[in-house]
Design an enzyme around this catalytic site. Sequence first.
Site, short mmCIF file in Angstrom:
data_model
loop_
_atom_site.label_atom_id
_atom_site.label_comp_id
_atom_site.label_asym_id
_atom_site.label_seq_id
_atom_site.Cartn_x
_atom_site.Cartn_y
_atom_site.Cartn_z
N LYS A 98 10.97 100.71 48.36
CA LYS A 98 12.17 99.89 48.51
C LYS A 98 13.42 100.75 48.64
O LYS A 98 14.28 100.52 49.49
CB LYS A 98 12.30 98.93 47.33
CG LYS A 98 13.40 97.88 47.49
CD LYS A 98 13.60 97.06 46.23
CE LYS A 98 12.37 96.32 45.84
NZ LYS A 98 12.59 95.44 44.65
N GLU B 183 7.00 110.16 44.05
CA GLU B 183 5.66 110.38 44.57
C GLU B 183 5.56 110.02 46.05
O GLU B 183 4.98 110.74 46.86
CB GLU B 183 4.64 109.55 43.76
CG GLU B 183 4.53 109.94 42.30
CD GLU B 183 5.50 109.19 41.41
OE1 GLU B 183 5.29 109.19 40.18
OE2 GLU B 183 6.48 108.59 41.93
N GLY C 8 7.81 95.19 42.57
CA GLY C 8 6.79 96.05 43.16
C GLY C 8 5.39 95.47 43.08
O GLY C 8 4.64 95.48 44.06
N ARG C 9 5.02 94.96 41.90
CA ARG C 9 3.65 94.46 41.74
C ARG C 9 3.45 93.09 42.40
O ARG C 9 2.35 92.54 42.36
CB ARG C 9 3.28 94.43 40.27
CG ARG C 9 4.25 93.69 39.36
CD ARG C 9 4.02 94.10 37.91
NE ARG C 9 4.99 93.51 36.99
CZ ARG C 9 6.19 94.00 36.76
NH1 ARG C 9 6.63 95.07 37.41
NH2 ARG C 9 7.00 93.43 35.87
N GLU D 298 2.02 96.04 33.10
CA GLU D 298 3.41 96.35 33.41
C GLU D 298 4.30 95.12 33.19
O GLU D 298 5.45 95.24 32.79
CB GLU D 298 3.54 96.84 34.85
CG GLU D 298 4.91 97.44 35.18
CD GLU D 298 4.92 98.17 36.51
OE1 GLU D 298 4.64 99.38 36.52
OE2 GLU D 298 5.20 97.52 37.54
N HIS E 37 -24.88 98.86 34.09
CA HIS E 37 -25.53 100.11 33.73
C HIS E 37 -24.53 101.11 33.15
O HIS E 37 -24.81 102.30 33.08
CB HIS E 37 -26.23 100.70 34.95
CG HIS E 37 -27.33 99.83 35.46
ND1 HIS E 37 -28.65 100.01 35.10
CD2 HIS E 37 -27.31 98.75 36.28
CE1 HIS E 37 -29.39 99.08 35.69
NE2 HIS E 37 -28.60 98.31 36.41
N LYS F 258 9.60 109.16 34.05
CA LYS F 258 10.17 109.64 35.31
C LYS F 258 11.40 110.50 35.04
O LYS F 258 11.60 111.54 35.68
CB LYS F 258 10.57 108.45 36.19
CG LYS F 258 9.42 107.67 36.78
CD LYS F 258 9.98 106.56 37.66
CE LYS F 258 8.89 105.72 38.27
NZ LYS F 258 9.44 104.64 39.12
#
Length: 552
Positions: free
Chosen positions: A215, A221, A275-276, A361, A392, A521
């Site tokens: 955004k 990152e 964001g999510r 979050e 398993h 951050k």
Amino acid sequence: MNVPQTKLSARYPLDLPVWQELKDHYRTKMKRADMRDMFKCDKRRVERFTLDAGDLHLDYSKNLINAETQKLLARLTCEAGVPAAIESMFTGKELNITEERSVLHVALRSKMSDQIALEVDGVREIWGVLTKIESFVEAVHAGKIAGEGGKRFTDIVNIGIGGSDLGLVMATNALRPYWRKGLRFHAVSNIDGTQLADLHSELDPATTLFIVCSKTFTTLETITNAQAARAWVKDVLGEEAVVRHFAAASTNHAAMDAFGISPEFRFGFWDWVGGRYSLWSAVGLSLALMVGIDHFKSVLAGARRMDMHFRTAPATENMPVVMALLAVWYSNFFGAESQAILPYTNRLDRLPAYLQQLQMESNGKSVRRDGRPVKVKTGQIIWGEPGSNAQHSFYQLLHQGTRFVPIDFILPVETVGEGNGLQQKLAIANCLAQSEALMEGYSADDARVEMRAAGVAAGRANSLARHKEHAGNRPSSTILFRALTPAVLGQLIALYEHKVFVEGTLYGINSFDQFGVELGKHLANQLTAVVQQDEAYNGRNISTTALLKRSR
């Protein structure tokens, strides 16, 4: 300073009379309740505790609840103001009070006729952005937008992180049978650089389109990886090729100018898109490219179908509300610390990771909307893997461990594409068997009888019986649907989005900020210069000092 209170319910769970009634109900009736007895006593239990919403069928009969529990939990939604909160979201009220924003991801998949908060800045522009995405996708597919030398794109690489990666990757993997022929999808998110480096050997930069999702166009990152991808394209194809090989979902035009993103390859979204919750926005561009605009619109339409159900259905018939109530019930009365998400299709292999961010979050908060500390347990630890791989792996703990872990099984009846029908039937059998085994258990006496019938000596059978015992009475819900189509995927994602929102409303917290990700951050920015330039570390943490010294 306290955050200003909105006009939603100012009452919090522990303040509500029904909360104390739920505590008493748990202590006197449900703490030692046995689902097996409940099924024996109520032949209509499955009918009472199943729901349908759109294409999804929810069976929550294998849960530690009864009719009284259901009534008390429904009262909790009313007393906590859940119906008003739902309507406030759809009408654009400022629910994200700490960031002074509306919460309108539902508008991203709405129709113009829905009239969802059209007075909020940006909402009327949604359909214009979608039209621009449609034109771009169709031009790429037709070869009108192409790479260096006019070569058609064969690979789409999404560069993002968090909400600009997890939901997109999950949805793109889930819809693999719908991928456009001749296109491959890749995602780059982590800052260590290995994902992009590993792609160098299998990608031709001349046929690769990078989509940068940020955004602000400043996320460390994402921009670090984007700059590395840019340098690769520049080194191989030349500076002039950059403009043809990068598109972006962002609002920072100055940064995109500096990077070299063409104005025609820019797609905006708005500050009320968290964001999510951004898959529905221009962040979904890579998904639209991979499955085509019609299937992308089907994902949006599926989510809208769940939105309409969520907005209108009463509490006891509202699928997201029911699932949220179960989560609150188990977290705060049974002491559950986590929930397992177990999809019985490998195409949903990234769903647990996506739901980790969505849940943890959003509701990993310890402060109420009024700035006071919470006094209930908020947020669950979400984890899981697809079955039957997971059977398993960690199912041993689910069946015989001491942890109390509610489970959501997610089960398609049919496979889309070229899947083997027999194999899907085996997946169905395994899923249903696991939910039954978790509830019914397996007694030591049963184990003893079975071993003796198989010829095991009495002494050996007696010594092994307790080791084979399964306590049972372990809760699970099953979400069943015919096939994992784009529309069904949209419904499934929206279902969990709304579930998380209702939980946050019940706890009286703000589910839409994420200050918990900022401190790390901030410290990383301080340490970057120390690591890159071998500068002295001026912090006070002696462990960090020692680790820096060791890393050098």
